[in-house]
Scaffold this active site. Structure first.
Site, PDB file in Angstrom:
ATOM      1  N   ARG A 192      76.386  67.622  43.720  1.00  0.00           N
ATOM      2  CA  ARG A 192      77.435  67.133  42.614  1.00  0.00           C
ATOM      3  C   ARG A 192      76.697  67.171  41.284  1.00  0.00           C
ATOM      4  O   ARG A 192      75.663  66.450  40.965  1.00  0.00           O
ATOM      5  CB  ARG A 192      78.063  65.605  43.124  1.00  0.00           C
ATOM      6  CG  ARG A 192      79.046  65.282  42.107  1.00  0.00           C
ATOM      7  CD  ARG A 192      79.510  63.799  42.712  1.00  0.00           C
ATOM      8  NE  ARG A 192      80.667  63.280  41.875  1.00  0.00           N
ATOM      9  CZ  ARG A 192      80.487  62.435  40.814  1.00  0.00           C
ATOM     10  NH1 ARG A 192      79.243  62.131  40.208  1.00  0.00           N
ATOM     11  NH2 ARG A 192      81.368  62.030  40.210  1.00  0.00           N
ATOM     12  N   LYS A 232      71.114  61.665  35.977  1.00  0.00           N
ATOM     13  CA  LYS A 232      70.954  60.373  35.859  1.00  0.00           C
ATOM     14  C   LYS A 232      69.727  59.591  35.549  1.00  0.00           C
ATOM     15  O   LYS A 232      68.760  60.125  35.168  1.00  0.00           O
ATOM     16  CB  LYS A 232      71.157  59.822  37.572  1.00  0.00           C
ATOM     17  CG  LYS A 232      72.595  60.012  37.961  1.00  0.00           C
ATOM     18  CD  LYS A 232      73.011  59.442  39.355  1.00  0.00           C
ATOM     19  CE  LYS A 232      74.248  59.437  39.529  1.00  0.00           C
ATOM     20  NZ  LYS A 232      74.571  59.043  41.004  1.00  0.00           N
TER      21      LYS A 232
END
Length: 274
Positions: free
Chosen positions: A255, A221
């Site tokens: 995740r 991210k």
């Protein structure tokens, strides 16, 4: 802590890995996109061989400024993918990444094992009833607004306290609906800027007070690649560093886009804890 997936009791006292498999053309990390069945099956097989416990299928990109996708198109992207995966890998445990109850319902009928909802029911009031009806685990993420507006909704007086209060209310709501297996996701990058994301990670152990499994999703991210001045394709090392911290802070599920490296991370951090 355990969750029931298709009759299997999954023990989350040992952290598990959820591999990301998107059926979207515009997810922020190109390496997670699958546009045809052959590619989908190859990616899934690789993740399963590397040790993924769950595969997370999404047909609606939740990155900031992503294009709107109709319910019909999301269904066309997700349901055939789930059917193909279940046919080729009968033991697979699929998490359906959607905030729409109709997509969740059809995906679970097609063989999905749990629902991963970025809106925790806020964008579709029927979601919790659908999850309860199927009696599957439910992942509730913290987000304000929706993917189109969330970037502007990151003002907090006390971020951690407000997120904990949010989850307390959502847990009550989900229990009232009849959902037994709950997990929470603090929502890194959703209604939070980079500085807030790092604060959230540094204090992630506070979520243990909710006595539920915590999913952490920080793989590749912007909090990583913007801090390092790179891009998503060069953010694997940074992801591994922050995943290690997430595990030390009590994460039950990571995740990730890169399963092999995450499994190694779990193994090594587990040795340190022992």
């Amino acid at each position: 802590m355990t969750i029931n997936c298709k009759g299997q009791l999954i023990d989350l006292s040992s952290p598990k890995i959820m591999g990301i498999l998107n059926t979207t053309p515009d997810s922020f990390y190109e390496g997670s996109r699958s546009q045809n069945e052959s590619d989908l099956l190859k990616r899934a097989e690789k993740m399963l061989k590397e040790g993924a416990d769950f595969i997370d299928i999404g047909g609606y990109s939740s990155r900031p400024d992503a294009e709107e996708v109709s319910v019909e198109e999301e269904l066309q992207r997700v349901v055939p993918a789930i059917e193909a995966l279940v046919k080729n890998f009968p033991e697979i445990l699929i998490s359906v990444d959607t905030f729409r109850s109709k997509v969740a319902d059809e995906s679970l009928k097609a063989g999905g094992a749990m629902v991963n909802d970025i809106a925790a029911g806020n964008l579709d009031k029927e979601m919790m009833n659908v999850v309860a009806g199927h009696q599957v685990p439910y992942i509730m993420m913290h987000m304000r607004g929706n993917p189109a507006t969330m970037k502007k909704l990151n003002q907090y007086e006390n971020m951690l306290q407000e997120i904990l209060q949010y989850f307390s209310g959502k847990i009550r709501e989900a229990r009232s609906a009849g959902i037994n297996d709950l997990m929470i996701d603090p929502g890194f990058g959703f209604s939070k800027n980079i500085e807030q994301n790092f604060e959230l990670l540094s204090k992630a152990d506070l979520f243990q007070t909710l006595e539920l499994p915590v999913l952490i999703g920080i793989s590749r991210k912007s909090m990583i690649y913007k801090t390092l001045g790179t891009n998503p394709s060069e953010a694997l090392n940074g992801t591994t560093v922050l995943n290690s911290i997430a595990l030390q802070k009590g994460a039950s599920i990571l995740r990730v886009h890169d399963v092999k490296e995450a499994v190694e991370c779990v193994n090594l951090v587990s040795r340190v804890k022992k």
